[in-house]
Design a protein around this motif. Structure first.
Motif, short mmCIF file in Angstrom:
data_model
loop_
_atom_site.label_atom_id
_atom_site.label_comp_id
_atom_site.label_asym_id
_atom_site.label_seq_id
_atom_site.Cartn_x
_atom_site.Cartn_y
_atom_site.Cartn_z
N VAL A 76 13.73 -97.02 -15.61
CA VAL A 76 14.43 -96.31 -16.71
C VAL A 76 14.55 -95.02 -16.47
O VAL A 76 13.91 -94.22 -16.00
CB VAL A 76 13.79 -96.52 -18.17
N ILE A 77 15.85 -94.67 -16.45
CA ILE A 77 16.37 -93.19 -16.04
C ILE A 77 16.51 -92.42 -17.18
O ILE A 77 17.34 -92.67 -17.94
CB ILE A 77 17.52 -93.11 -15.05
N GLY A 78 15.72 -91.30 -17.42
CA GLY A 78 15.91 -90.44 -18.61
C GLY A 78 15.37 -91.16 -20.01
O GLY A 78 16.09 -90.97 -21.06
N THR A 79 14.04 -91.24 -19.86
CA THR A 79 13.15 -91.81 -21.08
C THR A 79 13.21 -90.74 -22.24
O THR A 79 12.99 -90.97 -23.32
CB THR A 79 11.90 -92.31 -20.97
N GLU A 80 13.71 -89.50 -21.72
CA GLU A 80 13.43 -88.68 -22.88
C GLU A 80 14.80 -88.48 -23.96
O GLU A 80 14.85 -87.74 -24.90
CB GLU A 80 13.48 -87.07 -22.43
N ASP A 81 15.80 -89.38 -23.73
CA ASP A 81 16.97 -89.49 -24.41
C ASP A 81 16.43 -90.31 -25.67
O ASP A 81 15.85 -91.19 -25.53
CB ASP A 81 18.00 -90.16 -23.50
N ARG A 82 17.13 -90.12 -26.84
CA ARG A 82 16.69 -90.46 -28.09
C ARG A 82 17.06 -92.17 -28.06
O ARG A 82 16.53 -92.74 -29.07
CB ARG A 82 16.91 -89.73 -29.23
N VAL A 83 17.92 -92.38 -27.36
CA VAL A 83 18.41 -93.98 -27.32
C VAL A 83 17.07 -94.66 -26.66
O VAL A 83 17.01 -96.10 -27.29
CB VAL A 83 19.74 -94.14 -26.23
N PHE A 84 16.26 -94.18 -26.17
CA PHE A 84 15.08 -95.13 -25.59
C PHE A 84 13.93 -94.85 -26.72
O PHE A 84 13.18 -94.05 -26.57
CB PHE A 84 14.59 -94.57 -24.18
N PRO B 243 5.11 -113.31 -11.32
CA PRO B 243 4.60 -112.75 -12.36
C PRO B 243 4.21 -111.23 -12.53
O PRO B 243 3.77 -110.74 -13.39
CB PRO B 243 3.49 -113.36 -12.84
N THR B 244 4.69 -110.47 -11.43
CA THR B 244 4.53 -109.00 -11.33
C THR B 244 5.86 -108.30 -11.02
O THR B 244 6.82 -109.03 -10.70
CB THR B 244 3.46 -108.93 -10.36
N GLY B 245 5.62 -107.09 -11.36
CA GLY B 245 6.75 -106.35 -10.87
C GLY B 245 6.56 -104.76 -11.28
O GLY B 245 5.82 -104.51 -12.04
N LEU B 246 7.47 -103.98 -10.76
CA LEU B 246 7.23 -102.48 -10.91
C LEU B 246 7.92 -102.21 -12.15
O LEU B 246 9.16 -102.79 -12.44
CB LEU B 246 7.92 -101.70 -9.82
N VAL B 247 7.35 -101.22 -12.99
CA VAL B 247 8.17 -100.91 -14.03
C VAL B 247 7.95 -99.20 -14.18
O VAL B 247 6.97 -98.83 -14.47
CB VAL B 247 7.60 -101.19 -15.34
N TRP B 248 9.01 -98.47 -13.99
CA TRP B 248 9.02 -96.92 -13.84
C TRP B 248 9.75 -96.47 -15.13
O TRP B 248 10.86 -96.80 -15.53
CB TRP B 248 9.51 -96.38 -12.81
N TYR B 249 9.07 -95.42 -15.77
CA TYR B 249 9.59 -94.66 -16.83
C TYR B 249 10.05 -93.22 -16.21
O TYR B 249 9.16 -92.66 -16.14
CB TYR B 249 8.97 -94.58 -18.02
N GLY B 250 11.30 -92.99 -15.75
CA GLY B 250 11.46 -91.84 -15.11
C GLY B 250 12.18 -90.92 -16.22
O GLY B 250 13.08 -91.27 -17.16
N HIS B 251 11.63 -89.48 -16.36
CA HIS B 251 11.81 -88.57 -17.34
C HIS B 251 11.88 -87.28 -16.92
O HIS B 251 11.61 -86.71 -15.76
CB HIS B 251 10.65 -88.79 -18.30
N TYR B 252 12.59 -86.46 -17.97
CA TYR B 252 12.77 -84.75 -17.61
C TYR B 252 11.87 -84.39 -18.91
O TYR B 252 12.37 -83.55 -19.70
CB TYR B 252 14.14 -84.43 -17.66
N GLY B 253 10.75 -84.90 -19.14
CA GLY B 253 9.75 -84.41 -20.50
C GLY B 253 9.34 -85.89 -21.20
O GLY B 253 10.23 -86.44 -21.43
#
Length: 451
Positions: A382-390, A409-419
């Motif tokens: 996820v790119i930009g989790t600081e956006d209010r849409v997320f 049953p496994t996988g990477l989950v990344w929350y990318g953010h600028y805050g």
């Protein structure tokens, strides 16, 4: 008698059948005066009423809240016929699905069957990837055998399109109608219906069992007109089920206050934990895209995913930035097969199908794919989790795209953010909390190394 008007409430402009049926049907004004205000009888709106010229006189107005379903004016009449369940009596169980439910799925399935039998109301609060669709099969089967009429409704077209072939396969002898805006097929009276929640506005006391999938999803959540339509579409003694992995806080509060019965499933059907989130600082990722900075943290992580040779989803908050990134990545990685998809994309159905068939290495998407779609083996960024849409809900749902398949049953989950945001922190905590509850209940395999 034309069956297509049973359980419906529509204007003459929407009727495509024999016009003489309307003459013998029930009629009511499109607007009634309630508590000193005019109220739309299709969507319940009493605020967004707009005056306009009309042949009937100068005091006419129309409802703007449900205008996308066709214009209703003060002088319009709505036509309906009571639902009489004119369906054949089944001589055998209609469920043709031959799969097996896990212990937890069976617990939820039994609760759903009981809710139907008692004509009650229930929330099924089950983590993403728990197998909610299979849980509803027995309740649907029981209702069909009792000549009941069923609707599975979702706010999202993509969810409806995903559900339709699965329900057709599970009930192969039962005709199914799929209703959504812009559909090409004409409406047909059926015992089993899948529809977007907007389509419920055209029904009146039609369904003995109404199942609302992804009840927290936009635009159903907090939309009074869609909630009004759902209540109007259900028979007064009909059963109501809510399905979601992320119930709204108001609904959670009702559960805690014992005002809403809930069945909670904290584990996936394959008994492996939800992939937990890693948060990644991206800096000013928007500027990185606009300046095409190949050394940015954003590009470092995207390159890392590409080098892993795994398939993945890139979630972005806005279409413009998504297209800009897509164009740049095509220049950087011309040999890779990938594309982008959004609600505005006329080829979105075909693109999602191609991703499911593994024709793309990755897909860049907006939140339209946050729920209701399953891909066999993917990572999520996820790119930009600081956006209010997320929101907290959408981030939990997005994380739930990874690790859904029993063989992967496994996988990477990344929350990318600028805050970091409160929503992202809560989403991370919710996923950890569900895994902890599943472990406490003995619902997970003893070791992740069993994968």
């Amino acid at each position: 008698m034309d069956k297509n008007l049973y359980g419906r409430e529509i204007s003459s402009a929407e009727w495509e059948g024999d016009p003489t049926i309307l003459e013998v049907s029930q009629k009511c004004p499109a607007f009634n005066m309630e508590n000193g205000k005019w109220r739309c009888q299709r969507c319940g709106n009493s605020e967004q009423l707009i005056k306009g010229p009309c042949d009937c006189g100068d005091d006419c107005f129309f409802c703007a809240a449900c205008l996308n379903m066709g214009k209703l004016k003060k002088c319009t009449l709505l036509y309906s016929l009571p639902e009489i369940n004119e369906f054949p009596q089944l001589t055998h169980a209609p469920l043709t699905w031959e799969g097996e439910l896990s212990t937890e799925q069976k617990r939820a399935s039994d609760a759903i069957a009981t809710t139907w039998a008692e004509r009650g109301e229930r929330l099924i609060w089950a983590v993403a990837g728990s197998g909610k669709t299979e849980m509803i099969f027995q309740g649907i089967s029981d209702c069909l055998q009792a000549k009941g009429r069923i609707c599975i409704a979702s706010p999202r077209i993509d969810v409806c399109l995903e559900l339709a072939p699965r329900l057709e396969a599970a009930f192969s002898g039962i005709p199914l109608a799929l209703l959504f805006g812009g559909m090409e097929d004409a409406y047909c009276y059926t015992q089993l219906t899948i529809a977007t929640t907007h389509q419920l506005l055209r029904f009146k006391a039609a369904f003995d069992l109404l199942i609302i999938d992804e009840v927290d999803s936009f635009p159903f959540h907090n939309d009074k007109t869609l909630n009004f339509g759902a209540e109007k579409a259900r028979k007064p003694n009909g059963a109501l089920l809510y399905l979601t992995a992320t119930p709204p806080r108001e609904m959670q509060k009702r559960v805690k206050q014992a005002k809403l019965v809930a069945t909670i499933l904290p584990a996936r059907y394959h008994r492996y934990p939800l992939p937990e989130v890693t948060c990644k600082w991206l800096g000013d990722w928007r500027k990185s895209i606009q300046k095409k900075n190949r050394r940015s943290l954003l590009m470092k992580y995207i390159h890392q995913l590409i080098q892993s040779e795994r398939r993945f989803l890139l979630f972005m908050p806005h279409i413009g930035l998504m297209k800009e990134l897509e164009n740049w990545l095509h220049l950087l990685y011309p040999e890779l097969s990938f594309t982008s998809v959004s609600a505005e994309d006329p080829k979105r159905v075909e693109k999602v199908k191609a991703m499911r068939q593994e024709q793309y290495r990755f897909l860049i998407t907006t939140t339209i794919l946050e729920r209701g779609v399953t891909f066999r083996d993917i990572d999520v960024f996820v790119i930009g989790t600081e956006d209010r849409v997320f929101t907290e809900s959408s981030l939990v749902q997005i994380a739930g795209r990874a690790g859904r398949h029993k063989d992967f049953p496994t996988g990477l989950v990344w929350y990318g953010h600028y805050g970091q945001t409160r929503a992202a922190k809560r989403a991370v905590r919710q996923i950890i909390s569900m895994n902890n509850e599943a472990r406490k209940g003995g619902l997970l395999h003893a070791k992740l190394s069993d994968v």
